[in-house]
Design an enzyme around this catalytic site. Structure first.
Site, PDB file in Angstrom:
ATOM      1  N   GLU A  29       0.873  -1.173   0.000  1.00 53.43           N
ATOM      2  CA  GLU A  29       0.000   0.000   0.000  1.00 53.43           C
ATOM      3  C   GLU A  29       0.906   1.218   0.000  1.00 53.43           C
ATOM      4  O   GLU A  29       1.503   1.542   1.016  1.00 53.43           O
ATOM      5  CB  GLU A  29      -0.886   0.028   1.248  1.00 53.43           C
ATOM      6  CG  GLU A  29      -2.198  -0.669   1.092  1.00 53.43           C
ATOM      7  CD  GLU A  29      -3.083  -0.494   2.332  1.00 53.43           C
ATOM      8  OE1 GLU A  29      -2.731   0.281   3.256  1.00 53.43           O
ATOM      9  OE2 GLU A  29      -4.123  -1.145   2.373  1.00 53.43           O
ATOM     10  N   GLN A  47      -2.971  16.154  -6.688  1.00 51.20           N
ATOM     11  CA  GLN A  47      -2.483  16.001  -8.057  1.00 51.20           C
ATOM     12  C   GLN A  47      -1.297  15.047  -8.018  1.00 51.20           C
ATOM     13  O   GLN A  47      -0.536  15.036  -7.053  1.00 51.20           O
ATOM     14  CB  GLN A  47      -2.048  17.349  -8.634  1.00 51.20           C
ATOM     15  CG  GLN A  47      -1.505  17.277 -10.060  1.00 51.20           C
ATOM     16  CD  GLN A  47      -1.141  18.660 -10.611  1.00 51.20           C
ATOM     17  OE1 GLN A  47      -1.909  19.605 -10.503  1.00 51.20           O
ATOM     18  NE2 GLN A  47       0.041  18.771 -11.192  1.00 51.20           N
ATOM     19  N   HIS A  63      13.118  22.988  -6.938  1.00 54.28           N
ATOM     20  CA  HIS A  63      11.832  23.577  -7.296  1.00 54.28           C
ATOM     21  C   HIS A  63      10.915  23.764  -6.101  1.00 54.28           C
ATOM     22  O   HIS A  63      10.980  23.032  -5.118  1.00 54.28           O
ATOM     23  CB  HIS A  63      11.110  22.672  -8.311  1.00 54.28           C
ATOM     24  CG  HIS A  63      11.872  22.449  -9.577  1.00 54.28           C
ATOM     25  ND1 HIS A  63      11.740  21.311 -10.324  1.00 54.28           N
ATOM     26  CD2 HIS A  63      12.775  23.228 -10.241  1.00 54.28           C
ATOM     27  CE1 HIS A  63      12.515  21.385 -11.392  1.00 54.28           C
ATOM     28  NE2 HIS A  63      13.154  22.537 -11.361  1.00 54.28           N
ATOM     29  N   LYS A  73       4.954  17.742  -1.120  1.00 57.95           N
ATOM     30  CA  LYS A  73       5.132  16.659  -2.087  1.00 57.95           C
ATOM     31  C   LYS A  73       5.376  15.341  -1.367  1.00 57.95           C
ATOM     32  O   LYS A  73       5.978  15.307  -0.292  1.00 57.95           O
ATOM     33  CB  LYS A  73       6.334  16.943  -2.998  1.00 57.95           C
ATOM     34  CG  LYS A  73       6.209  18.201  -3.828  1.00 57.95           C
ATOM     35  CD  LYS A  73       7.462  18.446  -4.665  1.00 57.95           C
ATOM     36  CE  LYS A  73       7.336  19.723  -5.495  1.00 57.95           C
ATOM     37  NZ  LYS A  73       8.560  19.985  -6.278  1.00 57.95           N
ATOM     38  N   HIS A 120      12.843  21.505  -3.497  1.00 57.39           N
ATOM     39  CA  HIS A 120      13.009  20.075  -3.748  1.00 57.39           C
ATOM     40  C   HIS A 120      13.742  19.847  -5.062  1.00 57.39           C
ATOM     41  O   HIS A 120      13.499  20.537  -6.052  1.00 57.39           O
ATOM     42  CB  HIS A 120      11.636  19.398  -3.810  1.00 57.39           C
ATOM     43  CG  HIS A 120      11.701  17.985  -4.278  1.00 57.39           C
ATOM     44  ND1 HIS A 120      11.212  17.583  -5.512  1.00 57.39           N
ATOM     45  CD2 HIS A 120      12.221  16.876  -3.698  1.00 57.39           C
ATOM     46  CE1 HIS A 120      11.421  16.292  -5.650  1.00 57.39           C
ATOM     47  NE2 HIS A 120      12.036  15.838  -4.576  1.00 57.39           N
ATOM     48  N   TYR A 133       5.333  11.740  -8.058  1.00 59.14           N
ATOM     49  CA  TYR A 133       5.126  12.494  -6.829  1.00 59.14           C
ATOM     50  C   TYR A 133       3.721  13.081  -6.786  1.00 59.14           C
ATOM     51  O   TYR A 133       3.188  13.556  -7.774  1.00 59.14           O
ATOM     52  CB  TYR A 133       6.194  13.570  -6.626  1.00 59.14           C
ATOM     53  CG  TYR A 133       6.371  14.564  -7.737  1.00 59.14           C
ATOM     54  CD1 TYR A 133       5.819  15.839  -7.660  1.00 59.14           C
ATOM     55  CD2 TYR A 133       7.116  14.238  -8.868  1.00 59.14           C
ATOM     56  CE1 TYR A 133       5.996  16.753  -8.669  1.00 59.14           C
ATOM     57  CE2 TYR A 133       7.303  15.159  -9.884  1.00 59.14           C
ATOM     58  CZ  TYR A 133       6.738  16.411  -9.776  1.00 59.14           C
ATOM     59  OH  TYR A 133       6.916  17.320 -10.787  1.00 59.14           O
ATOM     60  N   ASP A 144       5.405  29.143  -9.936  1.00 58.32           N
ATOM     61  CA  ASP A 144       6.432  28.112 -10.034  1.00 58.32           C
ATOM     62  C   ASP A 144       7.809  28.751 -10.121  1.00 58.32           C
ATOM     63  O   ASP A 144       8.059  29.604 -10.977  1.00 58.32           O
ATOM     64  CB  ASP A 144       6.162  27.268 -11.287  1.00 58.32           C
ATOM     65  CG  ASP A 144       7.135  26.119 -11.426  1.00 58.32           C
ATOM     66  OD1 ASP A 144       7.468  25.502 -10.404  1.00 58.32           O
ATOM     67  OD2 ASP A 144       7.555  25.833 -12.565  1.00 58.32           O
ATOM     68  N   ASP A 171      16.164  25.377 -15.422  1.00 56.03           N
ATOM     69  CA  ASP A 171      16.851  25.171 -14.145  1.00 56.03           C
ATOM     70  C   ASP A 171      18.214  25.849 -14.113  1.00 56.03           C
ATOM     71  O   ASP A 171      18.683  26.269 -13.057  1.00 56.03           O
ATOM     72  CB  ASP A 171      16.991  23.680 -13.852  1.00 56.03           C
ATOM     73  CG  ASP A 171      15.671  23.054 -13.412  1.00 56.03           C
ATOM     74  OD1 ASP A 171      14.689  23.793 -13.243  1.00 56.03           O
ATOM     75  OD2 ASP A 171      15.625  21.820 -13.258  1.00 56.03           O
TER      76      ASP A 171
END
Length: 200
Positions: A29, A47, A63, A73, A120, A133, A144, A171
């Site tokens: 699980e 999401q 990010h 996340k 992250h 994720y 963002d 990036d």
């Protein structure tokens, strides 16, 4: 939407889902909202995203999304191995700019929880890596952003030579930590060693 956890531990954590092993393989699980709530994770994930990286040394990060679209996340690896990193970017935190990291792999099944207020990123440790994720808020391009992967004030010891790291153009252009005015609130819990929590 957030839940009110029984334990207030909104810091990065390694999550270890229970695996049931037999001669066929294993069953696990990998997500159980109430069990996550019981170990102190206050967010509801709404999401789910996946990324696939063709080559070892692919770096994605560092990010995060800004408020009001900030995201927690829950990261896991479906194929291959990564080094996953969380950086404290909470305003006035005594551990601002400090980071923790852990290796995640499809074989181990381990996950990492990245709370709001942490940047992250991850780097792939082998070819053909798929990462999944869950996030607690929808993707919002206007909010963002991130911090540069090789910021000297953070000094993450990535396990790949700089010259061999594969980055997106986006990036490469991220700002340094000293150029970032953090809107994230320090909650009184400094970053320490990663906690490892069994999800049973």
């Amino acid at each position: 939407m957030s839940l009110s956890p029984e334990i207030s531990t909104d810091l990065p954590q390694v999550i270890v889902p229970n695996q049931h092993v037999d001669d066929r393989g294993w069953f696990s699980e990998t997500f159980h909202e109430m069990r996550l709530h019981d170990i102190g994770i206050p967010h509801r994930f709404i999401q789910e995203n996946q990324s696939h990286s063709k080559r070892a040394g692919t770096l994605r990060g560092l990010h995060f999304q800004l408020p009001p679209a900030a995201q927690a996340k829950l990261v896991s690896v479906l194929r291959g191995r990564i080094l996953d990193v969380a950086v404290d970017i909470r305003n006035s935190s005594p551990t601002f700019g400090k980071h923790v990291s852990t290796e995640l792999s499809a074989e181990s099944g381990r996950q990492i929880y990245i709370p709001v207020g942490f940047a992250h990123g991850f780097i792939t440790l082998e070819d053909e890596v798929t990462v999944m994720y869950k996030v607690s808020n929808y993707y919002a391009p206007a909010y963002d952003t991130g911090i540069r992967w090789n910021d000297p004030d953070i000094a993450i010891p990535w396990p790949v030579r700089d010259a061999d790291i594969i980055l997106s153009e986006k990036d490469k252009r991220l700002p340094l930590l000293k150029e970032f005015v953090s809107p994230f609130v320090y909650d009184g819990n400094p970053l320490g060693p990663l906690m490892v929590r069994d999800l049973k």
